[in-house]
Design a protein around this motif. Structure first.
Motif, PDB file in Angstrom:
ATOM      1  N   ALA A 160       0.852  -1.186   0.000  1.00  0.00           N
ATOM      2  CA  ALA A 160       0.000   0.000   0.000  1.00  0.00           C
ATOM      3  C   ALA A 160       0.889   1.238   0.000  1.00  0.00           C
ATOM      4  CB  ALA A 160      -0.929   0.005   1.205  1.00  0.00           C
ATOM      5  N   PRO A 161       0.440   2.318  -0.658  1.00  0.00           N
ATOM      6  CA  PRO A 161       1.240   3.545  -0.680  1.00  0.00           C
ATOM      7  C   PRO A 161       1.242   4.236   0.684  1.00  0.00           C
ATOM      8  CG  PRO A 161      -0.377   3.480  -2.470  1.00  0.00           C
ATOM      9  CD  PRO A 161      -0.743   2.406  -1.507  1.00  0.00           C
ATOM     10  N   VAL A 162       2.341   4.869   1.006  1.00  0.00           N
ATOM     11  CA  VAL A 162       2.450   5.651   2.235  1.00  0.00           C
ATOM     12  C   VAL A 162       1.506   6.852   2.170  1.00  0.00           C
ATOM     13  CG1 VAL A 162       4.021   7.124   3.556  1.00  0.00           C
ATOM     14  CG2 VAL A 162       4.798   4.914   2.716  1.00  0.00           C
ATOM     15  N   ASP A 163       0.843   7.135   3.274  1.00  0.00           N
ATOM     16  CA  ASP A 163      -0.034   8.300   3.449  1.00  0.00           C
ATOM     17  C   ASP A 163      -1.292   8.250   2.588  1.00  0.00           C
ATOM     18  OD1 ASP A 163       1.623   9.367   5.359  1.00  0.00           O
ATOM     19  OD2 ASP A 163       2.635  10.762   4.003  1.00  0.00           O
ATOM     20  N   LEU A 184       0.279  -1.120  11.776  1.00  0.00           N
ATOM     21  CA  LEU A 184      -0.713  -0.373  11.009  1.00  0.00           C
ATOM     22  C   LEU A 184      -1.924   0.023  11.841  1.00  0.00           C
ATOM     23  CD1 LEU A 184      -1.446   0.594   8.078  1.00  0.00           C
ATOM     24  CD2 LEU A 184      -2.720  -1.562   7.873  1.00  0.00           C
ATOM     25  N   ALA A 185      -2.546  -0.952  12.503  1.00  0.00           N
ATOM     26  CA  ALA A 185      -3.782  -0.700  13.257  1.00  0.00           C
ATOM     27  C   ALA A 185      -4.070  -1.904  14.137  1.00  0.00           C
ATOM     28  CB  ALA A 185      -4.955  -0.437  12.310  1.00  0.00           C
ATOM     29  N   ILE A 202      -0.697   3.823   6.474  1.00  0.00           N
ATOM     30  CA  ILE A 202       0.708   3.610   6.838  1.00  0.00           C
ATOM     31  C   ILE A 202       1.450   4.902   6.545  1.00  0.00           C
ATOM     32  CG2 ILE A 202       1.404   2.667   4.589  1.00  0.00           C
ATOM     33  CD1 ILE A 202       2.574   1.379   8.019  1.00  0.00           C
ATOM     34  N   ASN A 203       2.264   5.355   7.489  1.00  0.00           N
ATOM     35  CA  ASN A 203       2.943   6.643   7.350  1.00  0.00           C
ATOM     36  C   ASN A 203       4.436   6.539   7.075  1.00  0.00           C
ATOM     37  OD1 ASN A 203       0.763   7.396   9.946  1.00  0.00           O
ATOM     38  ND2 ASN A 203       0.610   8.420   7.966  1.00  0.00           N
ATOM     39  N   LYS A 204       4.993   5.338   7.189  1.00  0.00           N
ATOM     40  CA  LYS A 204       6.426   5.169   6.965  1.00  0.00           C
ATOM     41  C   LYS A 204       6.661   4.013   6.007  1.00  0.00           C
ATOM     42  CE  LYS A 204       7.608   6.689  11.652  1.00  0.00           C
ATOM     43  NZ  LYS A 204       8.244   6.275  12.934  1.00  0.00           N
ATOM     44  N   PRO A 205       7.584   4.149   5.072  1.00  0.00           N
ATOM     45  CA  PRO A 205       7.899   3.027   4.194  1.00  0.00           C
ATOM     46  C   PRO A 205       8.621   1.932   4.970  1.00  0.00           C
ATOM     47  CG  PRO A 205       9.402   4.842   3.799  1.00  0.00           C
ATOM     48  CD  PRO A 205       8.383   5.348   4.761  1.00  0.00           C
ATOM     49  N   GLY A 229       4.915  -1.087   2.996  1.00  0.00           N
ATOM     50  CA  GLY A 229       4.582   0.322   2.858  1.00  0.00           C
ATOM     51  C   GLY A 229       5.550   0.952   1.865  1.00  0.00           C
ATOM     52  N   VAL A 230       5.017   1.457   0.760  1.00  0.00           N
ATOM     53  CA  VAL A 230       5.873   1.938  -0.330  1.00  0.00           C
ATOM     54  C   VAL A 230       5.393   3.308  -0.806  1.00  0.00           C
ATOM     55  CG1 VAL A 230       6.508  -0.373  -1.124  1.00  0.00           C
ATOM     56  CG2 VAL A 230       4.432   0.699  -2.013  1.00  0.00           C
ATOM     57  N   THR A 231       6.214   3.937  -1.622  1.00  0.00           N
ATOM     58  CA  THR A 231       5.816   5.194  -2.252  1.00  0.00           C
ATOM     59  C   THR A 231       4.778   4.913  -3.339  1.00  0.00           C
ATOM     60  OG1 THR A 231       7.580   5.028  -3.898  1.00  0.00           O
ATOM     61  CG2 THR A 231       8.105   6.154  -1.812  1.00  0.00           C
TER      62      THR A 231
END
Length: 356
Positions: A160-163, A184-185, A202-205, A229-231
């Motif tokens: 999933a992309p970050v932010d 994550l949660a 997710i806020n961090k890769p 967690g990716v860009t």
């Protein structure tokens, strides 16, 4: 004496070595929802320590003050102190009020079904941002992730992309499982024939671990997956890789995947059959099964009675073998419902006149 201290120190080394490998991910998460849950735990502990610490201190203080050798004042006629009563009742009451308010607010803010209104502290969800929808199926003993927007699926791996907000839709094939990515949660249950939801971000890769937190049988210990967690560019590359190297996930492929298996490797599916998740949710992946939502819709309208129950079927040999029913008597069930307006409706006239 020195030798005993050295021995105790040597015995403590293996314990310290084990603790050095601990990763307290719950208290150091990478997602905003998990971070808010972490803060809730910390504040709850602090509020409870306001009572616990004074009690511990007074326990030792009273034991020392009223020890046998002490010359402490003893008043057998003492029975009341207004100041002491106020302290005993007021402080716990204030703590209960604070905990109640904290619980009430957090229960609504951290409701897993509630869409996100922020992606981090002081950062609202950007306007016109659509959440990434991920359909999750808990199988025996692996995880299946379907991406309806991208038209792909994967086993024991997701990204999933970050932010970017994520909307999880969860169900299960046989028994109840608990979907949990600590970074994550919080966890949420996945149950057959039902759909639960979870919103997170997710806020961090990085690469994070997910697993089932509810015992579900022999392969439970290996029911784990990797969450990446990716860009945005990294997510596009991951989707491209799945589409390039993956196979097709049709209903036949899903029925084979659904069979219990342990230590399942990562698999990718470049295409997904239309309506597969809905069929899994409604227990009608097999062609000769009526979907649960159709049965419930008929029941909600009062049912069709005896004339509508003539279209019966039985499980084919392959399905019976897959479900372990090959040694059981063959049973029939209603395969579909039809009404008087359907051409195939052929109920006897006597039943029709008496029932409809």
């Amino acid at each position: 004496m020195p030798s005993s201290k050295i021995l105790r120190g040597l015995l403590a080394l293996p314990v310290l070595a084990l603790l050095s490998g601990c990763n307290a991910v719950v208290m150091s998460p990478s997602g905003d929802i998990a971070a808010q849950q972490r803060d809730l735990i910390i504040w709850s502990v602090i509020l409870m320590l306001i009572v616990i610490i004074p009690v511990i201190v007074m326990t030792f203080l009273f034991a020392w003050k009223y020890r046998a050798s002490a010359n402490a004042k003893y008043d057998p006629e003492w029975h009341h102190s207004t100041m002491l009563e106020l302290l005993i009742w007021t402080i716990p009451l204030l703590i209960i009020i604070a905990l109640g308010a904290l619980t009430w607010v957090s229960t609504h803010q951290l409701d897993p079904y509630r869409p996100l209104d922020r992606i981090g502290a002081g950062r609202d969800v950007p306007a016109e941002t659509q959440p990434l929808v991920v359909e999750v199926v808990a199988l025996d003993w692996k995880w299946l992730f379907l991406y309806p927007e991208q038209g792909i699926a994967s086993v024991n791996e997701m990204a999933a992309p970050v932010d970017r907000p994520i909307q999880f839709k969860l169900t299960a094939s046989t028994v109840m499982n608990s979907f949990f990515i600590p970074a994550l949660a919080g966890q949420i249950y996945a149950m057959p024939g039902m759909e639960t939801k979870l919103h997170a971000v997710i806020n961090k890769p990085g690469e994070f671990e997910g697993f089932s937190a509810n015992y579900s049988g022999a392969g439970f210990s290996w029911m784990r997956f990797k969450f990446h967690g990716v860009t945005n560019e990294g997510f596009d590359d991951w989707v491209k890789k799945v589409k390039t190297n993956g196979t097709a996930l049709n209903r036949d492929a899903y029925l084979k995947l659904e069979k219990p298996s342990e230590r399942e490797p990562v698999r990718h599916y470049a295409t997904v059959a239309n309506g597969l998740y809905d069929a899994i949710l409604n227990r009608c992946v097999e062609a000769n099964r009526m979907c649960m939502k159709d049965v419930m819709a008929i029941d909600a309208q009062g049912g069709l009675g005896i004339p509508g129950a003539f279209n019966v079927a039985s499980l084919d040999e392959a399905t019976r073998k897959r479900l372990g029913l090959q040694d059981q008597p063959v049973r029939t069930y209603v395969g579909a419902m039809c009404g008087p307006s359907d051409p195939a409706f052929a109920a006897p006239a006597t039943l029709t006149n008496q029932t409809l």
